[in-house]
Design a protein around this motif. Sequence first.
Motif, mmCIF file in Angstrom:
data_model
loop_
_atom_site.group_PDB
_atom_site.id
_atom_site.type_symbol
_atom_site.label_atom_id
_atom_site.label_comp_id
_atom_site.label_asym_id
_atom_site.label_seq_id
_atom_site.Cartn_x
_atom_site.Cartn_y
_atom_site.Cartn_z
ATOM 1 N N PRO A 35 -6.010 5.291 -9.925
ATOM 2 C CA PRO A 35 -6.285 5.060 -8.506
ATOM 3 C C PRO A 35 -7.668 5.561 -8.137
ATOM 4 O O PRO A 35 -8.144 6.565 -8.680
ATOM 5 C CB PRO A 35 -5.179 5.861 -7.801
ATOM 6 N N ASP A 36 -8.297 4.827 -7.225
ATOM 7 C CA ASP A 36 -9.627 5.207 -6.741
ATOM 8 C C ASP A 36 -9.700 4.739 -5.284
ATOM 9 O O ASP A 36 -9.849 3.546 -5.028
ATOM 10 C CB ASP A 36 -10.702 4.533 -7.585
ATOM 11 N N GLY A 37 -9.574 5.653 -4.363
ATOM 12 C CA GLY A 37 -9.519 5.274 -2.957
ATOM 13 C C GLY A 37 -8.254 4.486 -2.681
ATOM 14 O O GLY A 37 -7.149 4.942 -3.002
ATOM 15 N N ASP A 38 -8.429 3.291 -2.116
ATOM 16 C CA ASP A 38 -7.271 2.452 -1.794
ATOM 17 C C ASP A 38 -6.963 1.436 -2.876
ATOM 18 O O ASP A 38 -6.191 0.497 -2.651
ATOM 19 C CB ASP A 38 -7.532 1.704 -0.476
ATOM 20 N N ASP A 39 -7.584 1.580 -4.017
ATOM 21 C CA ASP A 39 -7.423 0.560 -5.060
ATOM 22 C C ASP A 39 -7.398 1.261 -6.416
ATOM 23 O O ASP A 39 -7.478 2.487 -6.507
ATOM 24 C CB ASP A 39 -8.592 -0.431 -4.986
ATOM 25 N N PHE A 40 -7.287 0.458 -7.439
ATOM 26 C CA PHE A 40 -7.403 0.977 -8.796
ATOM 27 C C PHE A 40 -8.796 0.675 -9.330
ATOM 28 O O PHE A 40 -9.470 -0.249 -8.871
ATOM 29 C CB PHE A 40 -6.380 0.314 -9.718
ATOM 30 N N VAL A 41 -9.183 1.411 -10.356
ATOM 31 C CA VAL A 41 -10.367 1.053 -11.136
ATOM 32 C C VAL A 41 -9.981 1.127 -12.606
ATOM 33 O O VAL A 41 -9.119 1.923 -13.002
ATOM 34 C CB VAL A 41 -11.558 1.998 -10.879
ATOM 35 N N ALA A 42 -10.634 0.287 -13.371
ATOM 36 C CA ALA A 42 -10.407 0.315 -14.819
ATOM 37 C C ALA A 42 -11.118 1.529 -15.410
ATOM 38 O O ALA A 42 -12.197 1.902 -14.955
ATOM 39 C CB ALA A 42 -10.924 -0.959 -15.452
ATOM 40 N N VAL A 43 -10.495 2.140 -16.376
ATOM 41 C CA VAL A 43 -11.086 3.319 -17.011
ATOM 42 C C VAL A 43 -11.036 3.141 -18.518
ATOM 43 O O VAL A 43 -10.180 2.418 -19.039
ATOM 44 C CB VAL A 43 -10.330 4.611 -16.623
ATOM 45 N N ASP A 44 -11.963 3.790 -19.185
ATOM 46 C CA ASP A 44 -11.925 3.732 -20.645
ATOM 47 C C ASP A 44 -11.636 5.101 -21.259
ATOM 48 O O ASP A 44 -11.790 5.282 -22.464
ATOM 49 C CB ASP A 44 -13.224 3.144 -21.209
ATOM 50 N N LYS A 101 0.813 -1.211 0.000
ATOM 51 C CA LYS A 101 0.000 0.000 0.000
ATOM 52 C C LYS A 101 0.849 1.266 0.000
ATOM 53 O O LYS A 101 0.463 2.290 -0.569
ATOM 54 C CB LYS A 101 -0.923 -0.023 1.220
ATOM 55 N N GLU A 102 2.009 1.147 0.637
ATOM 56 C CA GLU A 102 2.907 2.294 0.709
ATOM 57 C C GLU A 102 3.295 2.767 -0.703
ATOM 58 O O GLU A 102 3.307 3.962 -0.994
ATOM 59 C CB GLU A 102 4.159 1.871 1.465
ATOM 60 N N LEU A 103 3.580 1.795 -1.552
ATOM 61 C CA LEU A 103 3.979 2.141 -2.917
ATOM 62 C C LEU A 103 2.797 2.769 -3.668
ATOM 63 O O LEU A 103 2.979 3.712 -4.440
ATOM 64 C CB LEU A 103 4.474 0.908 -3.666
ATOM 65 N N PHE A 104 1.620 2.201 -3.434
ATOM 66 C CA PHE A 104 0.413 2.771 -4.045
ATOM 67 C C PHE A 104 0.254 4.231 -3.619
ATOM 68 O O PHE A 104 -0.007 5.112 -4.447
ATOM 69 C CB PHE A 104 -0.799 1.941 -3.614
ATOM 70 N N ASP A 105 0.426 4.449 -2.321
ATOM 71 C CA ASP A 105 0.271 5.822 -1.816
ATOM 72 C C ASP A 105 1.354 6.751 -2.366
ATOM 73 O O ASP A 105 1.100 7.926 -2.623
ATOM 74 C CB ASP A 105 0.317 5.828 -0.284
ATOM 75 N N TRP A 106 2.538 6.216 -2.538
ATOM 76 C CA TRP A 106 3.630 7.047 -3.061
ATOM 77 C C TRP A 106 3.391 7.471 -4.512
ATOM 78 O O TRP A 106 3.572 8.617 -4.875
ATOM 79 C CB TRP A 106 4.947 6.268 -3.034
ATOM 80 N N TRP A 107 3.021 6.467 -5.325
ATOM 81 C CA TRP A 107 3.200 6.650 -6.764
ATOM 82 C C TRP A 107 1.926 6.643 -7.618
ATOM 83 O O TRP A 107 1.920 7.245 -8.700
ATOM 84 C CB TRP A 107 4.132 5.554 -7.320
ATOM 85 N N ALA A 108 0.901 5.923 -7.178
ATOM 86 C CA ALA A 108 -0.228 5.676 -8.090
ATOM 87 C C ALA A 108 -0.854 6.977 -8.585
ATOM 88 O O ALA A 108 -1.120 7.135 -9.791
ATOM 89 C CB ALA A 108 -1.273 4.810 -7.400
ATOM 90 N N ASP A 109 -1.074 7.882 -7.681
ATOM 91 C CA ASP A 109 -1.724 9.126 -8.084
ATOM 92 C C ASP A 109 -0.811 9.970 -8.983
ATOM 93 O O ASP A 109 -1.257 10.544 -9.982
ATOM 94 C CB ASP A 109 -2.131 9.924 -6.834
#
Lengths: 67, 729
Positions: B331-340, B297-305
């Motif tokens: 990113p969407d909250g604590d997870d990813f969502v697929a986008v088109d 989760k740390e990496l998600f918080d660092w980089w995803a956005d």
Amino acid sequence: MKLIQKLSLLAMMVLLTACMAEEKVDLNVKLSGVKVTRLSNGDTINVETEGVNSGNLTYTTTVLANQ
Amino acid sequence: MNTIVRAFISIALLVSIPSIALSATQFNRLVWDADPAHQATIGFSPLVISINPYVKYGFDTNEDNWSRVWVTDTQHFQVGLMSHFVRLSGLPANSPVYYRVCDLMGCGQRLWFKTAPEDNSPFVVVAGGDTRTGLWNRRAGNRLISKIRPLFIMHGGDYTNLNTFVEMGVYLADWELTFSDDVINGESYKRIYPFVPTHGNHEDSDYSTLCKVFGVDYNQDGNCDNSDTFGAFNVSPLLRVYTLNSQYKNSGYASYATAMNEWLYSDLATHGGSAAWRMAQYHKPMFPHYTGKSDNKELFDWWADAFYRHSMNVVVESDTHINKLTRAIRPDGDDFVAVDDGGTVYVGEGSWGAPSRSANKPKDWTIDLASIQQFKVIQVAEDELTVRTAQFDNSASSLSREAREADALALPEGVNWWLANEVGDKVILSRTAEQLSLIENGGGAGDGLFVSLALTDDAFVAKNESDRNFDGSSEGLLVDGLDINYGQVFSLMKFDLMNMPSCIDSDSAKLALNITNTSLGSFDIFTANRRWQEENITWDSASGIVGDYVASFTPNSDGMMEIDLGSTGIIQDWLLQGNYGLVIRDHHALDGLDFTSKESGNGAVLKLAFDEQETCEGSDTVEVANQALEKQNFKGEGVKEVVLAITMTSDNDNARLEELAITAGGDFDETQLMAVELYIDENKDGVADPAELSASGTYATDNGELVFVLDSPYYLPEGDTSLLVTYQF
């Protein structure tokens, strides 16, 4: 039934039979199409039906002669 | 000589008898860390001891024109691996650079590489990771690189298991398998490929491994330290590559993490838009697709956005030893969502040798995953970026130097590409106005068609319970040479081919099994040779059902395993001759194989890439002909007479009769008929038995057509079927 009655009925039947005639009518049937599909994928299989038929047939019927 | 032995002897000699001069150098490597159109760092190690090592290089093969450059940096990795580095600068863009590593004893192998372009010329990149164990697979992957001839390679870390100098020597020796053989102007050359290294957790014993072993200096400060694990550079105007260190999340490295992330956010904002495409690599995935690994989760918080906001197009993750491909996600909250409407595509997760783990944790935004050995092969062009997953085997041909020169995006024939759900053997990306990634071929577009065929039937049969049906067993599917309970066991499976075209030219067919109990034994796949149903198949009824051999495999790791069926003509046969499916049987294996059935988990999937053909041999398989009638003349009312007798002949049992149409002719008024009936004359006695009645009707008009629609289709057996049409006068 009295004898006279029996003779009368017989006469009517003879007369009726004498008035009946047979008539021959031609007919035929041909195969005009089949739908055959593959079990595996549902695709239609082409089946050639040309020339598949009954040939010449006749049906004989009985009709009144004066008709 | 075995590379392990060679590396070990070399390193041992280096440590123990440094005074003996043998020849020049070994372990050639080449890295990019900045401005690859004009710079490169050549690395090498003394074979034993190298006196006055230097590099001579030039831009043609006439060595008289070459320049000499002395070693610019020397690093020691532990006690046993000394490395010399020569940083070349001022190189011409998009050009070959020829060089040799020399010392007092002479010069070594002739090598050459190509600098990056500085225009929008396209190129090919290979990206993978986790080469630390599984040396056979690592070497197979390395050999595949030599066939692909990429412009450069991205490595996601975990080069060795324990990060020892001996292991690193073996790794560097194996790395030379990536070199391609060339003869240029009559001289033998090896083409060496620049690579961009990443720090993995198996390098945690020394955070300066990348600069000590490979000579990278990402921050270009001239020092080799724990900060030399992250950086970014433009390969060309087409691509900016970010290398990050996910291990800075470890305790004690918070200040490094802060420095890295501040740099990243700043660089993305200031330089991220300087290239058409952006790619990032780091070791630990944000969301490993394996249940044995926790989310990072740390990496998600660092980089995803930041990735999303700054239009990172592709992220390459490693560590898990599986293969995955995601949709374009944000990113969407604590997870990813697929986008088109544009996102980042994440690929991974590092199985370039290290034994594949179970690919058993897909996310909603995962396109597909598999437990296979692989790396990514990425074609980068101005408007399109194409990602493929190459599996390691010997099937690929080698791309020649001339072929690469003629086409910068060329790929060798015969590569065993992984087929992903929906997209097939490649995912094609375009960019939105915001420069985010869009997947262009979701749903199976591309050069050909791709389908992922699900099971219709699967079951196992057991010799010791020969009359028992095991459909839907909680044990899944079993294959064993001698199971303690069941004796010999084999499994059968059949796939849904409905709506597939009848005539196909299949490029590849791969069977994906979800292995739950591995075996070191060998297992064989055969075609089944006749019709069967899962609800009633037993050992007894399956007697003699094993058909032609298709392929063999060894299920030595849990999770999704793909088996190349090679003989893809079997699919065509199934389409035309009968969809009988496959049999998986042991090849004298005493250690059994378990995999999930469609009832017990993820059922097997057949992944097929193909082109549709207009026609194919054997596609017209049903013929119809007249039979002679016993009577042609009929008489009497109420009598039922056969007026048409035909024979339908099928050369297989893959056809079914659904409708039959007749047309009346002649003077007879067919509307007067009491009934018109169709019989399937099963016993072929020419008599319309009541039990053989299939359909009936009446003519609506004289000399009209009557269509018999069978309530349930009649399955035509192989051979002749007799049909009778009767009139009841």
